[in-house]
Design a protein around this motif. Sequence first.
Motif, PDB file in Angstrom:
ATOM      1  N   ASP A  77      53.536  51.045  24.879  1.00 57.86           N
ATOM      2  CA  ASP A  77      53.365  52.646  24.938  1.00 57.86           C
ATOM      3  C   ASP A  77      52.055  53.019  24.133  1.00 57.86           C
ATOM      4  N   ILE A  78      51.607  53.939  24.427  1.00 55.81           N
ATOM      5  CA  ILE A  78      50.218  54.567  23.788  1.00 55.81           C
ATOM      6  C   ILE A  78      50.694  56.045  23.152  1.00 55.81           C
ATOM      7  N   GLY A  82      47.083  58.114  19.594  1.00 57.82           N
ATOM      8  CA  GLY A  82      46.139  56.996  20.057  1.00 57.82           C
ATOM      9  C   GLY A  82      46.474  55.643  19.514  1.00 57.82           C
ATOM     10  N   LEU A  84      48.886  52.139  19.554  1.00 60.38           N
ATOM     11  CA  LEU A  84      49.546  51.457  20.577  1.00 60.38           C
ATOM     12  C   LEU A  84      50.950  50.860  20.017  1.00 60.38           C
ATOM     13  N   THR A 106      42.086  42.988  28.012  1.00 62.15           N
ATOM     14  CA  THR A 106      42.106  43.888  29.166  1.00 62.15           C
ATOM     15  C   THR A 106      41.233  43.374  30.307  1.00 62.15           C
ATOM     16  N   ASP A 145      45.485  59.990  22.456  1.00 56.89           N
ATOM     17  CA  ASP A 145      45.965  58.853  23.580  1.00 56.89           C
ATOM     18  C   ASP A 145      45.061  58.989  24.780  1.00 56.89           C
ATOM     19  N   GLU A 146      44.264  59.958  24.986  1.00 51.94           N
ATOM     20  CA  GLU A 146      43.085  59.899  26.197  1.00 51.94           C
ATOM     21  C   GLU A 146      42.064  58.835  25.466  1.00 51.94           C
ATOM     22  N   GLU A 149      43.299  55.423  25.742  1.00 49.44           N
ATOM     23  CA  GLU A 149      43.672  54.895  27.318  1.00 49.44           C
ATOM     24  C   GLU A 149      42.191  54.755  28.341  1.00 49.44           C
ATOM     25  N   GLU A 150      41.264  55.013  27.594  1.00 45.17           N
ATOM     26  CA  GLU A 150      40.112  54.547  28.225  1.00 45.17           C
ATOM     27  C   GLU A 150      39.615  53.106  28.021  1.00 45.17           C
ATOM     28  N   GLU A 153      45.431  49.721  28.701  1.00 39.66           N
ATOM     29  CA  GLU A 153      46.624  50.378  29.361  1.00 39.66           C
ATOM     30  C   GLU A 153      48.093  49.706  29.187  1.00 39.66           C
ATOM     31  N   ILE A 154      48.958  50.286  29.544  1.00 40.09           N
ATOM     32  CA  ILE A 154      50.195  49.582  29.348  1.00 40.09           C
ATOM     33  C   ILE A 154      50.330  48.398  30.237  1.00 40.09           C
TER      34      ILE A 154
END
Length: 355
Positions: A77-78, A82, A84, A106, A145-146, A149-150, A153-154
């Motif tokens: 989750d995020i 921001g 994790l 990633t 979070d945004e 998310e850059e 990812e989950i």
Amino acid sequence: MQTAQREFLDALLTTPSPSGFETRGQRVWVDYVSEFADRVETDAYGNAVAIHDGDQGDDTEFAVGGHADEIGFIVRDITDDGFLRIARVGGSDRTVSKGQHVSIHTDEGPVQGVIGQTAIHLREGQDEEYEDIGEQFVDIGAVEDEDAEELVEIGDPATFSSGVQELKGSRVAARGMDNRVGTWVAAETLRRASEAGADATVVAVSTVQEEVGLNGAQMVGYDLDPDAFVAVDVTHATDNPDVASSARGPVELSDGPVVGRGSANHPGLVALAREAGEADEIDHQFQAAGSRTGTDADGVFTERSGIPSLNIGVPNRYMHTPVELIDTADLDAVAELCAGMAERAAEHAPFGVDI
């Protein structure tokens, strides 16, 4: 240990390979064994098999394997801020995770972070029990979070960022000794047996997903159906000062390979290990396994109609921490013992028990 073999070990130890995400580590292994194997094969989940074709008049097949995967974490989750939230991959230890550097792996490359630990000044008077992994968090420096998310990812896996540290003599510490050392032995067994011209077909195996259920071993055991299978894995050296007396056993660092007895460990293979150790003057130890070995041997020995299997251990301190410690002299001796077994396997097969 020769330079090329040590470089191979270091490459394995520094290549992230958490359960379910073993591809990069398997590529290191495949590239190495391809130099001397007659054939190299992989399957749908990334198990890797390298083969030395023995004498055409001998149909004995002797396999030695280790598992490529390591424990770690996975992003589950995020948060809005921001951070994790993570979950375990395998048996990650909540008592050593906080305050550690981690790498999130990633598709675009590694992202660095830390598992947060509130400063001791702010914890005074609080309960010092360790939080479960699911309650811990990774800070990658994101502010919302945004932002996070850059980068991630989950479902992205993560591992500790610790490297390989040379200690006194031939002792070395690193994360992931469990079980890159086993895959190193499998490759080295194949190389040495090939150079010795073993009559048996010798198969080296690097399995996936051992830490989450012996999954790769079951796939490989069914597919290969060898006459014998030796699972090489780390085992607990209980000679450090803080091991409780009730947990102490006979295994000590620097005292050589550890041959399992009981449960999945086939008596015929125990006898073969004894013979090879004594003939080649390899110091070795024994360890009891009354119910199970806790290794790939448990996944292989019940495949087909039963595959004679044996667990041989590399003594290891501080298992499932970022500072797993082995003696490379033990590691070299395990490879020597397995190669000696491979060279003698044709004389002992088929393996069975007298009733």
